[in-house]
Design an enzyme around this catalytic site. Structure first.
Site, PDB file in Angstrom:
ATOM      1  N   CYS A 122       0.832  -1.177   0.008  1.00  0.00           N
ATOM      2  CA  CYS A 122       0.081   0.064   0.127  1.00  0.00           C
ATOM      3  C   CYS A 122       0.974   1.140  -0.108  1.00  0.00           C
ATOM      4  O   CYS A 122       1.795   1.302  -0.957  1.00  0.00           O
ATOM      5  CB  CYS A 122      -1.135   0.037   1.109  1.00  0.00           C
ATOM      6  SG  CYS A 122      -2.333   1.249   1.337  1.00  0.00           S
ATOM      7  N   HIS A 133      -7.471  -5.060  -2.486  1.00  0.00           N
ATOM      8  CA  HIS A 133      -6.653  -4.326  -1.933  1.00  0.00           C
ATOM      9  C   HIS A 133      -6.159  -4.832  -0.425  1.00  0.00           C
ATOM     10  O   HIS A 133      -6.977  -4.908   0.269  1.00  0.00           O
ATOM     11  CB  HIS A 133      -6.825  -2.647  -1.796  1.00  0.00           C
ATOM     12  CG  HIS A 133      -5.784  -2.021  -1.167  1.00  0.00           C
ATOM     13  ND1 HIS A 133      -4.820  -1.199  -1.989  1.00  0.00           N
ATOM     14  CD2 HIS A 133      -5.599  -1.616   0.035  1.00  0.00           C
ATOM     15  CE1 HIS A 133      -4.219  -0.794  -1.342  1.00  0.00           C
ATOM     16  NE2 HIS A 133      -4.389  -0.698  -0.103  1.00  0.00           N
ATOM     17  N   ASP A 171      -9.034  -3.998  -6.759  1.00  0.00           N
ATOM     18  CA  ASP A 171      -8.247  -2.824  -6.157  1.00  0.00           C
ATOM     19  C   ASP A 171      -8.559  -1.574  -7.326  1.00  0.00           C
ATOM     20  O   ASP A 171      -7.306  -1.085  -7.712  1.00  0.00           O
ATOM     21  CB  ASP A 171      -7.021  -3.046  -5.816  1.00  0.00           C
ATOM     22  CG  ASP A 171      -6.426  -1.783  -4.792  1.00  0.00           C
ATOM     23  OD1 ASP A 171      -7.151  -1.108  -4.707  1.00  0.00           O
ATOM     24  OD2 ASP A 171      -5.048  -1.895  -4.636  1.00  0.00           O
TER      25      ASP A 171
END
Length: 296
Positions: free
Chosen positions: A185, A264, A233
């Site tokens: 991330c 995600h 995502d």
């Protein structure tokens, strides 16, 4: 009313992603979850699935006899002055090792990311996982507070801290001089940033669901990259076509893997976003990539 908690809708994961990345406050997030409770979902199951349970995330114990861990500090003159990270190394005697920087999400060095560092050491690498929150006392023990703390810090200084950590690890006495980086991330973004900000810094980068560095920096990228993306995502994936065009234009050695029906955060085994099959495949590919690029 029928309990639908066994099939949490994708929209709940999308709300959590928006909340976790500053696009929604906690009150709004909980209110949206409440709309699902009204149609039969269990709030307890929703929150336990979406919010992390780090007891689930330990794959390699800190007591594992094959590794040894310590906390090490490094200088960061352009960042916050000093940084600190979690250094994990194999216990085998060896002159030097391939080294990998492990970069956390937007909430500090939580137990999941520390476990990732241990997994790398178990696989034969020296791993170093810095904590961006060290200047304000370190990861506080919960993600909500950690996220707020990281958001309050100067982003440029955080980037300089990770850049300093990369140089510290690359020059470490145990290093063979080849540096890899893996991040998740926000950490995926930092991997992309490190590859772009200094062309000769990384020998391999693996960003998991991370956005690219600023467009004006991308022409500097020389390191081989393995891009790991989850099909569901949408927020991160919309940046990929433009990033890929720049990688192609600059003849970067890259491969992108898109994991079917993965969300995600699919590698993070502390929440219901975890996708075991895809996470294990992505990790096998990551280790093989580092072995190929850092051992030669």
């Amino acid at each position: 009313m029928t309990d639908k908690s066994s099939q949490i809708p994708q929209e709940a994961f999308d709300w959590y992603d928006e909340y976790a990345h500053g696009g929604m406050d906690r009150r709004t997030f909980m209110k949206k979850l409440g709309t699902l409770v009204a149609v039969g979902y269990s709030m307890a199951v929703l929150t336990s699935a979406l919010l992390p349970n780090y007891a689930l995330a330990e794959q390699v114990s800190f007591n594992d006899p094959d590794i040894v861990a310590s906390f090490e500090e490094f200088d960061s003159p352009l960042g916050h002055g000093k940084g600190r990270g979690y250094l994990v190394k194999p216990t085998i005697e060896k002159a030097n090792f391939p080294v990998v920087l492990v970069i956390h999400e937007n909430r500090g060095l939580n137990p999941y990311v520390k476990d990732v560092a241990r997994r790398l050491a178990k696989a034969g690498f020296v791993a170093f996982a810095p904590d961006a929150l060290f200047p304000v006392g370190g990861y506080p023990g919960n993600d909500d507070e950690g996220r707020a703390m990281q958001r309050a810090l100067d982003r440029q200084k955080i980037q300089h801290d990770f850049l300093a950590a990369a140089h510290y690890l690359k020059k470490h006495q145990l290093s063979n001089g080849k540096l890899g980086a893996v991040g998740f991330c926000f950490g995926g973004y930092i991997v992309n940033y490190l590859a772009a900000v200094e062309s000769d810094l990384l020998s391999a980068g693996v960003p998991f669901y991370g956005t690219p560095a600023a467009k004006e920096l991308r022409a500097n990228i020389k390191a081989p990259l393995m891009i790991q993306l989850g099909e569901l995502d949408e927020r991160v994936n919309k940046s990929w076509p433009d990033y890929e065009a720049d990688l192609k234009a600059n003849q970067v050695d890259y491969v992108m893997h898109m994991y079917s029906m993965a969300k995600h955060g699919f590698h993070n085994d502390s929440t219901a976003r975890y996708d075991k099959a895809n996470a294990e495949l992505a990790w096998q590919r990551t280790i093989s990539f580092f072995n190929d690029k850092l051992l030669g």
